[in-house]
Design an enzyme around this catalytic site. Structure first.
Site, PDB file in Angstrom:
ATOM      1  N   SER A 103       0.828  -1.207   0.000  1.00  0.00           N
ATOM      2  CA  SER A 103       0.000   0.000   0.000  1.00  0.00           C
ATOM      3  C   SER A 103       0.870   1.270   0.000  1.00  0.00           C
ATOM      4  O   SER A 103       1.594   1.521  -0.953  1.00  0.00           O
ATOM      5  CB  SER A 103      -0.957  -0.049   1.198  1.00  0.00           C
ATOM      6  OG  SER A 103      -2.009   0.857   1.064  1.00  0.00           O
ATOM      7  N   ASP A 143      -9.285  -4.545  -5.265  1.00  0.00           N
ATOM      8  CA  ASP A 143      -8.695  -3.850  -4.120  1.00  0.00           C
ATOM      9  C   ASP A 143      -9.299  -2.451  -4.013  1.00  0.00           C
ATOM     10  O   ASP A 143      -9.118  -1.628  -4.901  1.00  0.00           O
ATOM     11  CB  ASP A 143      -7.176  -3.765  -4.324  1.00  0.00           C
ATOM     12  CG  ASP A 143      -6.436  -3.130  -3.160  1.00  0.00           C
ATOM     13  OD1 ASP A 143      -7.080  -2.488  -2.305  1.00  0.00           O
ATOM     14  OD2 ASP A 143      -5.201  -3.276  -3.112  1.00  0.00           O
ATOM     15  N   HIS A 195      -7.358  -6.070   0.125  1.00  0.00           N
ATOM     16  CA  HIS A 195      -6.232  -5.145   0.117  1.00  0.00           C
ATOM     17  C   HIS A 195      -5.029  -5.843   0.745  1.00  0.00           C
ATOM     18  O   HIS A 195      -4.988  -6.065   1.942  1.00  0.00           O
ATOM     19  CB  HIS A 195      -6.591  -3.885   0.901  1.00  0.00           C
ATOM     20  CG  HIS A 195      -5.549  -2.807   0.841  1.00  0.00           C
ATOM     21  ND1 HIS A 195      -5.161  -2.222  -0.345  1.00  0.00           N
ATOM     22  CD2 HIS A 195      -4.808  -2.209   1.806  1.00  0.00           C
ATOM     23  CE1 HIS A 195      -4.244  -1.303  -0.105  1.00  0.00           C
ATOM     24  NE2 HIS A 195      -4.005  -1.278   1.189  1.00  0.00           N
TER      25      HIS A 195
END
Length: 524
Positions: free
Chosen positions: A236, A464, A491
């Site tokens: 991320s 996601d 995610h």
């Protein structure tokens, strides 16, 4: 293709607050920038930092919350701190301490795998400790020390960055977050900045929290860990750190695996739109799932789900619910809880159950989801600190005028109608960073196309909501990376999703620099 028996095959996903915070972007104006560090190597002024020794010891005294106290007690883990300059322009000035946790390689170590789990606000030390059984069963841990680090201001790193106490978060005395923060006056923005300065030990600590300095800290870590070149895994927001490091120090990259990529070609506001499009898609899919069950709280027709959601949540605006432990549950808490659950398909039934209970006047389930957003412990500790997230983003992102911030809120309500309540989108909003004591320190875009890197790998998941799939495609193109597409609605996938397909491909890359063929795909 190798296969490995995993000790645990569970879809834990990344901490939801990290996922949301990593991608939350509401800013579009131009930003000031600072020059990158010398790409030819460290300056002489940093030699004392680069030559410091790491004093690895047991982790039992390093925990900052009750969950980590239990995790860090494992004797197989080692902890240490290293020093970095608070301000790299003043290397002889004040110092910050970066917390490290490692699982030493079970065999002869070829180096370290440095890990960032996302954020800004994600503690790498906690991430490695929480997933220890998975790492111990991974072939990567045979040849590499697994090292998680807490970026400056996070977890065990000091100085900490604090604006509000855990008690104030519980009491709803902090800015609420829905489409944008509910900051509606210049005085509220000034209060936030003042509180963050005071709680962070002064202006210098606060304004040096941005990603530019975290990337420089990573190079100090690489050197002190004894690695000629960096082997990095970033989830991320970690995609931003990894890509920025690669652009700044291209000759110092051995391997870089990104799982869940932020799109560097989008402005923060554009990225925020792409994220909320994906969030709405996941909610729409959840509504279909719900409609297939009797007495669905969102109704039998998925087309009516947004209106039904509003019917359930809108009463909280004027009259917050009260949980069994006496805490108030506000509209902001409810939306944070829903967001938390949407980040993994496995949690969708929990959202449906929580909304059904809330519709009947019972708020404990939605509050439990809200607590998962913050990583709240039974002792009331918020292990994911959005104060740090705000501090980093205020130094990373260009800032919006009140008109632009208000327009952004309206647009998010239009593209994600699940959020389109007047309380969230119809006010006059101001940028939470409006009164910050320094301009942003990062360029926009934060990384530009390059052809000078060794083989890198981007993992992108089609469903996601935190870092939409198109961002993975774009970052792979920007860095010249190989791309692994993962079919799924979650995610973060490597190691934490229980996919042998994903794990094998990422491990072949981290261990032997073998990249997957073009068009490679896995499914969760």
């Amino acid at each position: 293709m190798r296969t490995h028996n995993r000790a645990t095959k569970q879809r834990k996903g990344l901490a939801p607050a990290i996922a949301i915070a990593a991608s939350a972007a509401f800013l579009v104006a131009g930003c000031a920038s600072t020059a990158p560090p010398d790409e030819d190597g460290p300056t002489e002024d940093l030699q004392s930092y680069l030559e410091q020794d790491i004093d690895w010891a047991g982790c039992s005294g390093s925990a900052t919350n009750t969950i980590d106290e239990e995790l860090f007690a494992n004797p197989e883990l080692q902890c240490a701190t290293i020093e970095v300059p608070v301000d790299y322009d003043k290397p002889d000035g004040n110092t910050a301490q970066i917390a490290l946790l490692r699982l030493p390689a079970s065999g002869e170590a070829d180096g370290s795998l440095l890990i960032n789990p996302g954020g800004p606000a994600g503690a790498g030390t906690s991430f490695v400790a929480a997933n220890l059984p998975l790492w111990q069963d991974s072939p990567v841990a045979e040849r590499f020390d697994i090292v998680g680090f807490d970026p400056r201001g996070v977890g065990g790193s000091t100085p900490s960055l604090d604006c509000y106490s855990d008690e104030e978060y519980d009491a709803g005395e902090t800015p609420g977050f829905g489409a944008v923060y509910d900051i509606t006056t210049a005085a509220q923005a000034e209060e936030l900045a003042d509180r963050c300065v005071e709680g962070s030990g002064g202006v210098e600590n606060l304004i040096n929290a941005g990603s530019v300095n975290v990337v420089r800290d990573m190079d100090v870590m690489r050197e002190v860990l004894g690695d000629e070149k960096l082997t990095f895994l970033g989830y991320s927001y970690g995609s931003e750190l990894g890509a920025m490091y690669a652009e700044t120090y291209p000759e110092k990259i051995r391997a870089m695996a990104i799982d869940g990529a932020v799109d560097p070609t989008l402005s923060p506001t554009e990225h925020r739109v792409s994220q909320y499009v994906a969030v709405q898609q996941r909610f729409d899919e959840l509504a279909v799932m719900c409609s297939e069950t009797p007495d669905c709280v969102l109704g039998a027709d998925p087309a009516d789900a947004n209106d039904r959601l509003h019917d359930v949540l809108e009463p909280l605006i004027d009259t917050p619910a009260v949980s069994s432990d006496g805490r108030e549950v506000t509209i902001w808490d409810a939306y944070l809880g829903i967001n938390a659950g949407l980040y993994s398909e496995a949690s969708w039934p929990t959202i449906i159950s929580a909304l059904g209970a809330l519709d009947k006047g019972e708020s404990d389930e939605i509050l439990a989801l809200r607590d998962s957003f913050y990583g709240r412990t039974a002792a009331g500790e918020h292990t994911i600190d959005l104060d740090t997230n705000i501090a980093v983003r205020c130094m990373d992102w260009p800032r919006l005028s009140p008109e632009e911030q208000t327009t952004a809120a309206r647009e998010l309500g239009e593209i994600a109608p699940m959020f389109d309540l007047d309380e969230l989108t119809s006010g006059t909003f101001r940028d939470e960073c409006e009164a910050w004591p320094a301009p942003p320190s990062r360029d926009q875009p934060w990384v530009t196309p390059t052809s000078d890197l060794p083989e890198t790998l981007v993992v992108a998941t089609t469903g996601d909501p935190g870092t939409p799939y198109t961002g993975g495609i774009t970052l792979a193109e920007t860095l010249g990376s190989s791309l692994l597409t993962v079919e799924g609605k979650q995610h973060g996938t490597y190691l934490i999703a229980g996919s042998e397909c994903v794990n094998d491909i990422v491990e072949a890359y981290l261990l032997d620099l073998e990249t997957p063929p073009e068009g490679a795909r896995c499914a969760l």
